[in-house]
Write an enzyme that holds these catalytic residues in place. Sequence first.
Site, PDB file in Angstrom:
ATOM      1  N   ASN A   9       0.798  -1.085   0.080  1.00 25.92           N
ATOM      2  CA  ASN A   9      -0.053  -0.103  -0.048  1.00 25.92           C
ATOM      3  C   ASN A   9       1.014   1.152   0.001  1.00 25.92           C
ATOM      4  O   ASN A   9       1.440   1.618   1.143  1.00 25.92           O
ATOM      5  CB  ASN A   9      -0.905   0.117   1.240  1.00 25.92           C
ATOM      6  CG  ASN A   9      -1.779   1.280   1.167  1.00 25.92           C
ATOM      7  OD1 ASN A   9      -1.822   2.145   0.553  1.00 25.92           O
ATOM      8  ND2 ASN A   9      -2.317   1.256   2.291  1.00 25.92           N
ATOM      9  N   LYS A  11       0.142   4.397  -0.148  1.00 22.75           N
ATOM     10  CA  LYS A  11      -0.558   5.554   0.379  1.00 22.75           C
ATOM     11  C   LYS A  11      -0.357   6.725  -0.609  1.00 22.75           C
ATOM     12  O   LYS A  11      -0.192   6.455  -1.610  1.00 22.75           O
ATOM     13  CB  LYS A  11      -0.193   5.720   1.610  1.00 22.75           C
ATOM     14  CG  LYS A  11      -0.157   4.373   2.540  1.00 22.75           C
ATOM     15  CD  LYS A  11       0.095   4.544   4.062  1.00 22.75           C
ATOM     16  CE  LYS A  11       0.084   3.274   4.862  1.00 22.75           C
ATOM     17  NZ  LYS A  11       0.067   3.552   6.239  1.00 22.75           N
ATOM     18  N   HIS A  95      -9.575   0.740   5.082  1.00 21.45           N
ATOM     19  CA  HIS A  95      -8.263   1.050   5.548  1.00 21.45           C
ATOM     20  C   HIS A  95      -8.548   1.930   6.732  1.00 21.45           C
ATOM     21  O   HIS A  95      -9.399   2.664   6.561  1.00 21.45           O
ATOM     22  CB  HIS A  95      -7.127   1.696   4.611  1.00 21.45           C
ATOM     23  CG  HIS A  95      -5.808   1.808   5.167  1.00 21.45           C
ATOM     24  ND1 HIS A  95      -5.365   2.724   6.095  1.00 21.45           N
ATOM     25  CD2 HIS A  95      -4.773   0.700   5.047  1.00 21.45           C
ATOM     26  CE1 HIS A  95      -4.108   2.116   6.389  1.00 21.45           C
ATOM     27  NE2 HIS A  95      -3.983   1.238   5.774  1.00 21.45           N
ATOM     28  N   GLU A  97      -7.102   4.430   7.585  1.00 16.85           N
ATOM     29  CA  GLU A  97      -6.970   5.874   7.405  1.00 16.85           C
ATOM     30  C   GLU A  97      -8.093   6.419   6.421  1.00 16.85           C
ATOM     31  O   GLU A  97      -8.574   7.578   6.726  1.00 16.85           O
ATOM     32  CB  GLU A  97      -5.611   6.085   6.620  1.00 16.85           C
ATOM     33  CG  GLU A  97      -4.651   5.975   7.484  1.00 16.85           C
ATOM     34  CD  GLU A  97      -3.366   5.373   6.927  1.00 16.85           C
ATOM     35  OE1 GLU A  97      -3.051   5.482   5.628  1.00 16.85           O
ATOM     36  OE2 GLU A  97      -2.244   5.085   7.594  1.00 16.85           O
ATOM     37  N   GLU A 180      -5.727  -5.533  10.596  1.00 15.15           N
ATOM     38  CA  GLU A 180      -4.556  -4.121  10.713  1.00 15.15           C
ATOM     39  C   GLU A 180      -5.150  -3.799  11.875  1.00 15.15           C
ATOM     40  O   GLU A 180      -6.111  -2.537  11.966  1.00 15.15           O
ATOM     41  CB  GLU A 180      -4.873  -3.390   9.445  1.00 15.15           C
ATOM     42  CG  GLU A 180      -4.558  -3.896   8.121  1.00 15.15           C
ATOM     43  CD  GLU A 180      -3.614  -2.785   7.154  1.00 15.15           C
ATOM     44  OE1 GLU A 180      -2.669  -3.332   6.662  1.00 15.15           O
ATOM     45  OE2 GLU A 180      -4.085  -1.680   7.044  1.00 15.15           O
ATOM     46  N   GLY A 186       1.828   2.326  10.594  1.00 17.77           N
ATOM     47  CA  GLY A 186       2.856   3.155  10.569  1.00 17.77           C
ATOM     48  C   GLY A 186       3.576   3.559  11.817  1.00 17.77           C
ATOM     49  O   GLY A 186       3.932   4.460  11.936  1.00 17.77           O
ATOM     50  N   SER A 226       3.000  -2.527  10.511  1.00 10.33           N
ATOM     51  CA  SER A 226       4.714  -2.372  10.681  1.00 10.33           C
ATOM     52  C   SER A 226       5.317  -3.596  10.223  1.00 10.33           C
ATOM     53  O   SER A 226       6.322  -3.962  10.891  1.00 10.33           O
ATOM     54  CB  SER A 226       4.824  -1.912  12.049  1.00 10.33           C
ATOM     55  OG  SER A 226       4.196  -0.431  12.363  1.00 10.33           O
ATOM     56  N   GLY A 247       2.538  -1.455   4.377  1.00 12.16           N
ATOM     57  CA  GLY A 247       2.866   0.096   4.013  1.00 12.16           C
ATOM     58  C   GLY A 247       4.199   0.661   3.701  1.00 12.16           C
ATOM     59  O   GLY A 247       4.561   0.379   2.724  1.00 12.16           O
TER      60      GLY A 247
HETATM   61  C1  PEP Z   1      -0.823  -0.217   5.924  1.00  7.26           C
HETATM   62  O1  PEP Z   1      -0.757   1.036   5.351  1.00  7.26           O
HETATM   63  O2  PEP Z   1      -1.815  -0.752   5.517  1.00  7.26           O
HETATM   64  C2  PEP Z   1      -0.108  -0.434   6.748  1.00  7.26           C
HETATM   65  C3  PEP Z   1       0.049  -1.727   7.309  1.00  7.26           C
HETATM   66  O3  PEP Z   1       1.237   0.401   6.953  1.00  7.26           O
HETATM   67  P1  PEP Z   1       2.452   0.162   7.531  1.00  7.26           P
HETATM   68  O4  PEP Z   1       3.249  -1.194   6.906  1.00  7.26           O
HETATM   69  O5  PEP Z   1       3.508   1.435   7.295  1.00  7.26           O
HETATM   70  O6  PEP Z   1       2.369   0.039   9.218  1.00  7.26           O
END
Ligand code: PEP
Length: 268
Positions: A9, A11, A95, A97, A180, A186, A226, A247
């Site tokens: 992703n 983003k 998501h 976000e 998630e 993040g 993460s 991400g």
């Molecule tokens: C994501 O954007 O779905 C995500 C898991 O981000 P990150 O890996 O940066 O935590």
Amino acid sequence: MRTPLIAGNWKMNLTVPEGVALAEQIRQRFGVQEDVEVAVCPAFTALYSVGQALRGSTIKLGAQNVFWKEKGAYTGHIAPAMLSSLHCEYVILGHSETRGRFGQSEIEAELLGYFSETNASLKKKLEAILPYGLRPVLCVGETLAERESQKTDAVIQQQLSETLQAMEPDELRDLVVAYEPVWAIGTGQVCEADEANRVCGLIRSTLAHMHHTELSEVVRVLYGGSVKASNANSLLKQPEIDGALVGGASLDPEEFLQIIHAARTRKG
Ligand code: PEP
């Protein structure tokens, strides 16, 4: 046997030339592998060019969101047909976000205003993309406050039941669910592998209970939050985790390829 899926992703990162360059690096180094499925989800602006850069490879293209209407006066939104005409295969739905949660269980009006997705609007999106052959990557997960008050399981079950209610098992064969935890996205704070495995198992048993055991056995359940090269092995070797939604680490080709490698060798 479910083929693991590693989805990046991106983003709101990368201009079109930057996205194309990253896609080309991943493509060159990934080659053609059939024991793992890989997808990248660039910003809408880069979908066409990244799709062109990936043509002829097995790496799939995904979008980060969609609107449920076919067309019309919906300024700033993207319809399912627009994504399918770009040969997108996956669409991330819900998501944290785009749900507007940003780590919070009670959402402030200011943050909610970004996208305001709810389980009800996600259901509309899900139903809108399926006729186009677009495969949903439905994200579910609890905030830190919900985890600390022992609400994790109830939150996830509610997200699944409100989004997937009244759908037929046959409609959901291409569904991918991503667990998630909002507090892990993040933040560099990864969920313990055992606990991520437990929640992914809960997602599968919820699907079995709501729909059908057979469906729950084909649906892939990913972990996201993460994920990096350094923790991918321990997460991806868990029996209930069928891959990762990545991400930040998906923007670094070296990290992303190492995560893909961990998925390929997870049963070895
Ligand atoms: C994501 O954007 O779905 C995500 C898991 O981000 P990150 O890996 O940066 O935590």
